[in-house]
Every structure is written in structure tokens, then in C-alpha cells.
Write a protein that holds these residues in place. Structure first.
Motif, short mmCIF file in Angstrom:
data_model
loop_
_atom_site.label_atom_id
_atom_site.label_comp_id
_atom_site.label_asym_id
_atom_site.label_seq_id
_atom_site.Cartn_x
_atom_site.Cartn_y
_atom_site.Cartn_z
N TYR A 149 -1.19 51.67 21.76
CA TYR A 149 -0.03 51.15 20.95
C TYR A 149 0.22 49.81 20.91
O TYR A 149 0.53 49.06 20.19
N LEU A 150 0.07 49.36 22.44
CA LEU A 150 0.34 48.00 22.88
C LEU A 150 -0.71 46.94 22.33
O LEU A 150 -0.59 45.81 21.88
N VAL A 151 -2.02 47.58 22.30
CA VAL A 151 -2.99 46.80 21.49
C VAL A 151 -2.76 46.58 20.20
O VAL A 151 -3.07 45.47 19.44
N MET A 152 -2.35 47.74 19.54
CA MET A 152 -2.38 47.64 17.94
C MET A 152 -1.00 46.56 17.74
O MET A 152 -0.93 45.82 16.91
N ALA A 153 0.15 46.78 18.68
CA ALA A 153 1.14 45.86 18.55
C ALA A 153 0.87 44.30 18.69
O ALA A 153 1.38 43.62 17.93
N VAL A 154 -0.09 43.99 19.47
CA VAL A 154 -0.47 42.73 19.57
C VAL A 154 -1.49 42.16 18.50
O VAL A 154 -1.20 41.08 17.90
N ALA A 155 -2.13 43.14 17.75
CA ALA A 155 -2.58 42.79 16.68
C ALA A 155 -1.76 42.14 15.45
O ALA A 155 -1.74 41.41 14.77
N TRP A 156 -0.60 43.18 15.46
CA TRP A 156 0.47 42.92 14.65
C TRP A 156 1.06 41.56 14.86
O TRP A 156 1.65 40.83 13.92
N GLY A 157 1.47 41.47 16.07
CA GLY A 157 2.15 40.10 16.48
C GLY A 157 1.21 38.81 16.36
O GLY A 157 1.96 37.91 15.96
N VAL A 158 -0.14 39.21 16.43
CA VAL A 158 -1.08 37.91 16.10
C VAL A 158 -0.71 37.45 14.52
O VAL A 158 -0.88 36.33 14.15
N GLY A 159 -0.87 38.43 13.83
CA GLY A 159 -0.76 38.46 12.39
C GLY A 159 0.56 37.70 11.95
O GLY A 159 0.86 36.76 11.17
N THR A 160 1.59 38.06 12.89
CA THR A 160 3.09 37.60 12.79
C THR A 160 3.06 35.99 12.72
O THR A 160 3.59 35.24 12.16
N TRP A 161 2.44 35.67 14.05
CA TRP A 161 2.14 34.23 14.43
C TRP A 161 1.74 33.39 13.28
O TRP A 161 1.75 32.29 13.37
N LEU A 162 0.39 33.92 12.94
CA LEU A 162 -0.15 33.37 12.00
C LEU A 162 0.70 33.02 10.56
O LEU A 162 0.50 32.05 10.06
N ARG A 163 1.52 33.98 10.21
CA ARG A 163 2.44 33.84 9.01
C ARG A 163 3.37 32.90 9.46
O ARG A 163 3.59 31.85 8.70
N GLN A 164 3.72 32.71 10.80
CA GLN A 164 4.84 31.57 11.03
C GLN A 164 4.42 30.32 11.08
O GLN A 164 4.93 29.21 10.63
N THR A 165 2.82 30.13 11.52
CA THR A 165 2.21 29.19 11.55
C THR A 165 1.94 28.37 10.12
O THR A 165 2.07 27.31 9.75
N ARG A 166 1.74 29.30 9.32
CA ARG A 166 1.24 28.96 7.73
C ARG A 166 2.62 28.46 7.20
O ARG A 166 2.65 27.59 6.47
N ALA A 167 3.95 29.28 7.51
CA ALA A 167 4.88 28.69 6.82
C ALA A 167 5.59 27.39 7.63
O ALA A 167 6.07 26.47 6.92
#
Length: 384
Positions: A149-167
Motif C-alpha cells: 500500500y505504501l509503495v502505491m501511495a508513493v506512486a500517487w504522491g509522485v504524481g501529485t508532486w509532478l502536478r504541483q511542479t507543473r502548476a
């Protein structure tokens, strides 16, 4: 030969689904590769089961939705999660399981609405999958489920970071564009001030001069000719500014340069101001900001001479140095031009800021003999 640059441009301009399709096909085909047949994700430690028709369904559910991972991230994550559940509950453990972290990363990066609801739903769904695996005889310990679960949460978190970086990048670009527009508006305001102030002042002076020579038709005609010439020049300069604001309005930008000072001096002479023009050296073959600024310095100085020292001898000196343009305008007698307050962006104060932006300096003030002098050193940026 294939034009790689043109192909890259065409690919970048393709629909996002088309660009994501190769990844989707690669994940869907991965289980068919012999070296990857036993490299699938295994959650729950259920016994491996031979591949059958349901395996194909599980693989397709995990692979093909990745084609819409950016266009419809929620739907993609839902289908991939369903395919992953079928894969694990059936004991197929195919290589297509790699699609789940990809779908989570994409959802974190591209999902714009109901992000918390999707995260909670995915977590509840994962808990349900763990419970179903346990009922089927899974020997996986709690730590194993938590780690996955934590590994999958990291994948979600990386995506969130990419979104914030683009913004953040988009916000930075917006600020840069706003600053560029503000700078351009300020530049155009200065140009408009210089054009209107000089030409209108000259026309007023020329028209007033005509009132005192009514007994001499030749001098009246000369004064009216000067007014007409100045008005036409004002129209041309204003048209050039319109071309900058709207490129479709005309053939292009044609800003005055130091090479046009002679015509400016002649126009001022027609207005009744005795002006002497001295030029040393030659101007650049390709005029730049320094040449335009030098012209504006002379224009502002002559405008002030017309307003505050009408009829007084004025000398304009332009020296083309190796790496700079020196401009000096001296007016005898009269009253010095009242400088605008600092920061107003008009008149000599505005010119001082404009010259400073190019790395030069501008001084203006009264001389000991009562005259008024404007001196500017404007770097051209050319190498010796």
C-alpha cells in the motif's frame, strides 16, 4: 530519409490518447514475452494458476486503459484496479500488474477534481482486495499488505508532486508574461509621450509664430508648411506605434533612430528655434535600442527648448563612440525645463530610467551661464 524534427513535431501535436497508446499496448503485450512470464506482481501469496481466458481479460483491463490515463485518469485507475484485482484473485500474477502504479501516478498528476474521494475509494478498494485474498487462503502478513500500500501511495504522491511542479511552472510563466506585457506597455507609453509631447509642442509654437507674421505672406506660408510637416511626422510616428500594438495594422515596426535626428532638427528649426546640429562618427548599420533612445533624448531636449527657451540658440551634438553614443543638447538662456517628479515615467525622469536600463546615464541641469544642458551616454552593446 525521414525528417526526424518534423516527425517529432507531428508526434508532439498528436492527441494525448495517441501518444499514450504505445505504453498501453506494451503493458498489454508484456505477459506474452517469455522472459516476463514469471515476473508479475504477486500479492497475497496465492498459488499460481495457469493462464486462461480470464487471464486475457485481466491483462487487457490493466493494459489498454493506460491509453486514456491522462485524458480520463479516474476511469483509467478504476479499470486498471479491477484488472489487477482479477489478476491477483485468480492467481495469474501477470506482468501487466505494473499498470497499477502507472495508473496511480497518472491519476495523482492529472486528476483535477475529487482527488480526496478517489484516494479514499482506492484505499477502501485495496482493503477489500486484501480481505478477499485472506478469505481465499492468503498467507501474506499484514506488513506485506502495508508495504505494498505504501509503495502505491508513493506512486500517487509522485504524481501529485509532478502536478504541483507543473502548476508552479505555469504560474511562473504567467508572472513572466505579465511582467513582459507591463514592460512593453511602459515602453509604448514612453514612446507615445515622446511623440505627442514633441510634435504637439512644435505645432503649437509654429502656429503661434504664424500669428505674428501675418503681414509677410511668405513667412506665414513657411509657418503653415512647418505645421503640416510636423503633423504628418506625428501621424507617421503614431502609425508606427499602432503597428507595434497590432502587427496586422501595418507592414511592421519602424521606430525612429539617431539617424533621424537631422530631420527632427530641421522640423524644430521650422518652428522658429535656431538649432545647430553636429554629428561625429557614423551610426550603426543595424540600429538597436541605443539608437532609438538617443533619438528620444534629442527629441525631449528640443521639446523642452521650445517650451522654456523659445528662440534661444540650441546646439545638438551626437558622438558615435566605439561602444556608446554620447548626446548633448545645450540651450542658451531661457528657463530650465521643470523636471517631472521621480518615478512619474515622463519627460527627463522617464528618459533617465530608459537610459539606465541600457547601462548608461543621463544628466540635465542649468549651466553657470544660465543655459540648460542635457547630456546622455548610451552604451550600444557592440564589441570593439
Amino acid at each position: 530519409m525521414v525528417d526526424l524534427r518534423r516527425a517529432r513535431t507531428a508526434w508532439d501535436g498528436a492527441d494525448v490518447t495517441v501518444r499514450d497508446l504505445p505504453l498501453a499496448l506494451a503493458v498489454a503485450v508484456a505477459p506474452l514475452v517469455p522472459s516476463l512470464s514469471d515476473q508479475g506482481t504477486e500479492l497475497g501469496d496465492l498459488a499460481d494458476r495457469p493462464h486462461d481466458a480470464l487471464t486475457v481479460v485481466a491483462v487487457l483491463l490493466q493494459g489498454l486503459p493506460l491509453a486514456v490515463r491522462r485524458r480520463w485518469p479516474t476511469g483509467c485507475l478504476a479499470l486498471v484496479s479491477l484488472g489487477f484485482a482479477v489478476d491477483q484473485l485468480g492467481g495469474y500474477h501477470s506482468a501487466a500488474g505494473i499498470a497499477l502504479p502507472v495508473a496511480l501516478l497518472s491519476a495523482g498528476a492529472h486528476l483535477s477534481r475529487r482527488r480526496a474521494a478517489v484516494a479514499v475509494t482506492a484505499s477502501v478498494g485495496y482493503a477489500g482486495l486484501a480481505a478477499a485474498l485472506a478469505r481465499l487462503g492468503s498467507t501474506e502478513e499484514l506488513a506485506g499488505y502495508v508495504t505494498f500500500y505504501l509503495v502505491m501511495a508513493v506512486a500517487w504522491g509522485v504524481g501529485t508532486w509532478l502536478r504541483q511542479t507543473r502548476a508552479a511552472e505555469a504560474e511562473h510563466r504567467r508572472h513572466v508574461e505579465d511582467a513582459a506585457r507591463a514592460t512593453e506597455r511602459a515602453r509604448l507609453a514612453r514612446e507615445l509621450h515622446d511623440v505627442v509631447t514633441h510634435h504637439v509642442t512644435a505645432m503649437v509654437v509654429q502656429a503661434e509664430a504664424a500669428r505674428y507674421v501675418t503681414a509677410d505672406p511668405a513667412r506665414v506660408a513657411a509657418s503653415l508648411t512647418a505645421v503640416t510637416s510636423t503633423g504628418r511626422r506625428a501621424i507617421d510616428d503614431l502609425r508606427n506605434l499602432l503597428d507595434v500594438l497590432d502587427p496586422a495594422h501595418g507592414p511592421g515596426d519602424r521606430m525612429p533612430t539617431v539617424g533621424d535626428v537631422a530631420a527632427l532638427v530641421e522640423t524644430t528649426r521650422l518652428g522658429g528655434q535656431p538649432v545647430e546640429y553636429l554629428e561625429e562618427g557614423s551610426s550603426a548599420t543595424q540600429p538597436g535600442s541605443a539608437e532609438v533612445t538617443a533619438y528620444r533624448v534629442v527629441q525631449e531636449a528640443l521639446t523642452n527648448a521650445l517650451k522654456h527657451a523659445r528662440g534661444s540658440r540650441t546646439v545638438v551634438r551626437v558622438r558615435h563612440q566605439e561602444r556608446s553614443i554620447d548626446v548633448e543638447v545645450t540651450t542658451e538662456g531661457g528657463t530650465p525645463a521643470a523636471e517631472p517628479r521621480e518615478g512619474s515615467g515622463r519627460g527627463l525622469a522617464g528618459l533617465r530610467e530608459r537610459v539606465a536600463l541600457l547601462g548608461g546615464d543621463l544628466d540635465a541641469g542649468r549651466e553657470a551661464d544660465g543655459g540648460f544642458v542635457v547630456h546622455a551616454r548610451i552604451p550600444t552593446g557592440r564589441r570593439p
